[in-house]
Write an enzyme that holds these catalytic residues in place. Sequence first.
Site, mmCIF file in Angstrom:
data_model
loop_
_atom_site.group_PDB
_atom_site.id
_atom_site.type_symbol
_atom_site.label_atom_id
_atom_site.label_comp_id
_atom_site.label_asym_id
_atom_site.label_seq_id
_atom_site.Cartn_x
_atom_site.Cartn_y
_atom_site.Cartn_z
ATOM 1 N N SER A 120 0.809 -1.215 0.000
ATOM 2 C CA SER A 120 0.000 0.000 0.000
ATOM 3 C C SER A 120 0.844 1.268 0.000
ATOM 4 O O SER A 120 1.823 1.388 0.743
ATOM 5 C CB SER A 120 -0.930 0.005 1.216
ATOM 6 O OG SER A 120 -1.676 1.210 1.262
ATOM 7 N N SER A 158 -0.679 4.059 0.813
ATOM 8 C CA SER A 158 -1.396 4.951 1.720
ATOM 9 C C SER A 158 -0.507 5.537 2.814
ATOM 10 O O SER A 158 -0.627 6.730 3.135
ATOM 11 C CB SER A 158 -2.596 4.226 2.339
ATOM 12 O OG SER A 158 -3.577 3.964 1.365
ATOM 13 N N LYS A 201 -13.454 -4.283 3.087
ATOM 14 C CA LYS A 201 -14.343 -3.154 2.800
ATOM 15 C C LYS A 201 -15.817 -3.480 3.071
ATOM 16 O O LYS A 201 -16.571 -2.606 3.529
ATOM 17 C CB LYS A 201 -14.171 -2.695 1.355
ATOM 18 C CG LYS A 201 -12.821 -2.052 1.070
ATOM 19 C CD LYS A 201 -12.759 -1.549 -0.365
ATOM 20 C CE LYS A 201 -11.448 -0.856 -0.665
ATOM 21 N NZ LYS A 201 -11.399 -0.304 -2.032
ATOM 22 N N ASN A 257 -14.361 2.028 2.902
ATOM 23 C CA ASN A 257 -12.895 1.987 2.913
ATOM 24 C C ASN A 257 -12.319 2.905 3.983
ATOM 25 O O ASN A 257 -11.112 3.090 4.051
ATOM 26 C CB ASN A 257 -12.330 2.384 1.545
ATOM 27 C CG ASN A 257 -12.460 3.867 1.264
ATOM 28 O OD1 ASN A 257 -13.404 4.521 1.725
ATOM 29 N ND2 ASN A 257 -11.528 4.414 0.512
ATOM 30 N N ASP A 298 -13.776 6.085 -1.846
ATOM 31 C CA ASP A 298 -13.490 5.628 -3.206
ATOM 32 C C ASP A 298 -14.471 6.245 -4.201
ATOM 33 O O ASP A 298 -14.091 6.589 -5.323
ATOM 34 C CB ASP A 298 -13.591 4.104 -3.297
ATOM 35 C CG ASP A 298 -12.382 3.386 -2.727
ATOM 36 O OD1 ASP A 298 -11.289 3.992 -2.716
ATOM 37 O OD2 ASP A 298 -12.529 2.239 -2.303
ATOM 38 N N GLY A 310 -14.491 -6.486 -13.957
ATOM 39 C CA GLY A 310 -14.414 -6.920 -12.570
ATOM 40 C C GLY A 310 -15.685 -6.585 -11.823
ATOM 41 O O GLY A 310 -16.425 -5.675 -12.212
ATOM 42 N N GLY A 355 -15.950 -6.529 -8.027
ATOM 43 C CA GLY A 355 -15.776 -6.390 -6.587
ATOM 44 C C GLY A 355 -16.198 -5.037 -6.049
ATOM 45 O O GLY A 355 -16.869 -4.253 -6.721
ATOM 46 N N ARG A 363 -15.501 -12.671 -15.409
ATOM 47 C CA ARG A 363 -15.392 -14.082 -15.770
ATOM 48 C C ARG A 363 -16.635 -14.841 -15.313
ATOM 49 O O ARG A 363 -17.123 -15.747 -16.000
ATOM 50 C CB ARG A 363 -14.143 -14.698 -15.140
ATOM 51 C CG ARG A 363 -12.837 -14.160 -15.706
ATOM 52 C CD ARG A 363 -11.654 -14.910 -15.133
ATOM 53 N NE ARG A 363 -10.389 -14.349 -15.604
ATOM 54 C CZ ARG A 363 -9.820 -14.644 -16.761
ATOM 55 N NH1 ARG A 363 -10.417 -15.495 -17.585
ATOM 56 N NH2 ARG A 363 -8.661 -14.102 -17.108
ATOM 57 N N TYR A 421 -2.286 0.835 -9.356
ATOM 58 C CA TYR A 421 -1.131 1.729 -9.471
ATOM 59 C C TYR A 421 0.181 0.976 -9.341
ATOM 60 O O TYR A 421 1.246 1.546 -9.586
ATOM 61 C CB TYR A 421 -1.194 2.850 -8.431
ATOM 62 C CG TYR A 421 -1.231 2.389 -6.988
ATOM 63 C CD1 TYR A 421 -0.065 2.047 -6.310
ATOM 64 C CD2 TYR A 421 -2.438 2.306 -6.298
ATOM 65 C CE1 TYR A 421 -0.098 1.623 -4.997
ATOM 66 C CE2 TYR A 421 -2.487 1.887 -4.976
ATOM 67 C CZ TYR A 421 -1.318 1.542 -4.331
ATOM 68 O OH TYR A 421 -1.351 1.115 -3.027
#
Length: 285
Positions: free
Chosen positions: A16, A18, A67, A88, A106, A129, A131, A154, A217
Amino acid sequence: MAPVRCAVLGDPVDHSLSPVLHRVAYDALGLEGWTYEAVRVPGGTLADFLRGLDGSWRGLSLTMPLKRELLDLAGEVTDRARLVGAANTLVLGDDVAVGGLADNTDLPGAAAAVRERWAGAVDDVVVLGGGATAASTALALVEEGATRVRVLARSPQRAAQTVDAVRAHPSAPRVEALALPTQPVHADVVVSTVPADAQGPDLLALLHAPVFFEVLYDPWPTPLAKAAGERGAVLVGGLDLLVHQAALQVELFTGASTAPSIDRHAPLAVMREAGERALLARARG
């Protein structure tokens, strides 16, 4: 001076950025005694961790797989965290409910990241995705005017929670969960929330949009980020998202968001520069 503690929790969490962003922000704001660390907290153990906190703790950032777990543990949950179905951020301290205030930065962070680089239409959105990050990013674009969202995964069944969250937005966007494409897909914005190793060339060749939003990132650049650059598309990167959502967390933890008279607005430029330096150092090994 009594210490004020903050941290990012998750599993894994060593990667992370952060801590880099929060620490440089606290230094820039002159907040002596404020600390921020990364703490590994596996899924299913968040309640035990929270029970062990003392009064020195002010705020927590949460990454996967925590989360969604946080929603049932916080004393209070903001409307946007409820809408996303994930939080988050946990704000602690005397000014919030017992158990803390769970929020989701987020969502507004993603909206700010996109609008920093793109002022055009975001009506039609494709998200790779299914999630929690997919939900918050899709909802951010709905807030910015998206009326159609296609979630490509998927296993479309596993994206059901994300689809339900986006569909519940008051603007009632059209939302579909679909399998990964076999034919070209066109949109205003393509968002990727999948790992870099899932971004194969056959998949990328089918995705067409003026804007690509890569929420990762590290590693950087991802195959999707490279493809966006080669095509001359606008690229919104994971560092953009991380900086904007972290800035909102800083303001929540320091009280700037609830007490505008306090001059503690997060130093975006300083945080971004620190993040870029850290990623460059990682790339050099």
